[in-house]
Design a protein around this motif. Structure first.
Motif, PDB file in Angstrom:
ATOM      1  N   THR A 133       0.900  -1.233   0.049  1.00  0.00           N
ATOM      2  CA  THR A 133       0.051   0.162   0.022  1.00  0.00           C
ATOM      3  C   THR A 133       0.870   1.240   0.039  1.00  0.00           C
ATOM      4  O   THR A 133       0.327   2.357  -0.196  1.00  0.00           O
ATOM      5  CB  THR A 133      -0.867   0.070   1.174  1.00  0.00           C
ATOM      6  N   SER A 135       2.407   2.592   2.372  1.00  0.00           N
ATOM      7  CA  SER A 135       1.919   3.428   3.517  1.00  0.00           C
ATOM      8  C   SER A 135       3.071   3.270   4.713  1.00  0.00           C
ATOM      9  O   SER A 135       3.604   2.036   4.894  1.00  0.00           O
ATOM     10  CB  SER A 135       0.398   2.907   4.365  1.00  0.00           C
ATOM     11  N   THR A 137       3.390   3.793   9.054  1.00  0.00           N
ATOM     12  CA  THR A 137       2.857   4.014  10.115  1.00  0.00           C
ATOM     13  C   THR A 137       3.730   4.004  11.455  1.00  0.00           C
ATOM     14  O   THR A 137       4.808   3.242  11.261  1.00  0.00           O
ATOM     15  CB  THR A 137       1.687   3.045  10.538  1.00  0.00           C
ATOM     16  N   GLU A 142      -0.435   7.295  10.970  1.00  0.00           N
ATOM     17  CA  GLU A 142       0.127   7.326   9.687  1.00  0.00           C
ATOM     18  C   GLU A 142       1.032   8.464   9.614  1.00  0.00           C
ATOM     19  O   GLU A 142       0.641   9.653   9.906  1.00  0.00           O
ATOM     20  CB  GLU A 142      -1.200   7.367   8.696  1.00  0.00           C
ATOM     21  N   LYS A 144       2.754  10.663   6.450  1.00  0.00           N
ATOM     22  CA  LYS A 144       2.480  11.098   4.960  1.00  0.00           C
ATOM     23  C   LYS A 144       4.301  11.479   4.597  1.00  0.00           C
ATOM     24  O   LYS A 144       4.715  12.231   5.145  1.00  0.00           O
ATOM     25  CB  LYS A 144       1.869  12.167   4.842  1.00  0.00           C
TER      26      LYS A 144
END
Length: 222
Positions: A133, A135, A137, A142, A144
């Protein structure tokens, strides 16, 4: 058994690579030309390919598009940045310049195989990066990141106890961010460290090793 195809007409280098890879537990396929490589691909699909560029018959550049879906590490004496960027954008997973250190090549092979083996989450303590994904964390928050920051963090997580030099970072992340330069690398690392500190309640997750490069900071248990 994991299979690696060596596509190189240099018999000395090929023999050395085959011996080392066999000792590491890999099955090895050999091709001495681009044409022979394509014939082998019709019979067996390797898990990774080591590809030289200067080949008789079809060149490495011509073979590369036919290896879609297979991680390819280009091994070439060409050291110019333009050649590296062109091949990485053309589908190569990595680029190693001859002469190379065999330990470094083995580490790059392991990293590429690990990235394509279904392992999608890289983690170091409470820091997690999901390659599927894209992503990140930290303590379930999360974070960015820009494309370049993500590529830097991914490489650090793939080498959690290793100090990565600036040149290593630039070379390895160029497949994801070919526009990153030596001048901008420090800024990208600084921004990444700031974002991680903010999400991690002031804790610094990346440390600078003066005169060498960067590494993940190993947190003390307590």
């Amino acid at each position: 058994m994991t299979t690696i195809m060596i596509i190189d007409d240099d018999q000395h280098i090929g023999n050395m690579l085959e011996e080392v890879l066999n000792k590491e537990g890999y099955k090895v396929l050999r091709a001495y030309s681009g044409t022979e490589a394509l014939l082998l691909l019709e019979k067996e699909r390797p898990d990774l390919a080591l590809l030289d560029l200067m080949l008789p018959g079809l060149s490495g550049e011509e073979v590369l598009p036919r290896l879609r879906g297979i991680p390819v590490i280009v091994i070439s004496a060409r050291a110019d940045v333009d050649s590296k960027v062109k091949l990485l954008l053309g589908g190569a997973a990595d680029y190693v310049t001859k002469p190379f250190q065999i330990r470094e090549l083995l580490a790059r092979i392991a990293a590429r195989l690990r990235g394509g083996s279904g392992e999608t989450v890289l983690a170091c303590q409470e820091l997690r990066l999901d390659t599927r994904t894209r992503s990140v964390t930290l303590q379930d928050r999360e974070v960015k990141l820009t494309r370049t920051e993500y590529a830097i963090l991914k490489l650090l997580l793939l080498n959690p106890r290793q100090v990565l030099t600036k040149s290593q970072l630039l070379e390895d992340i160029s497949q994801d961010t070919p526009d990153c330069t030596e001048n901008s690398l420090k800024i990208h690392v600084s921004n990444l460290r700031r974002k991680l500190r903010e999400a991690g309640e002031g804790r610094d997750y990346i440390e600078s090793v003066w005169g060498v490069g960067f590494k993940l900071r190993q947190q003390e248990k307590g």
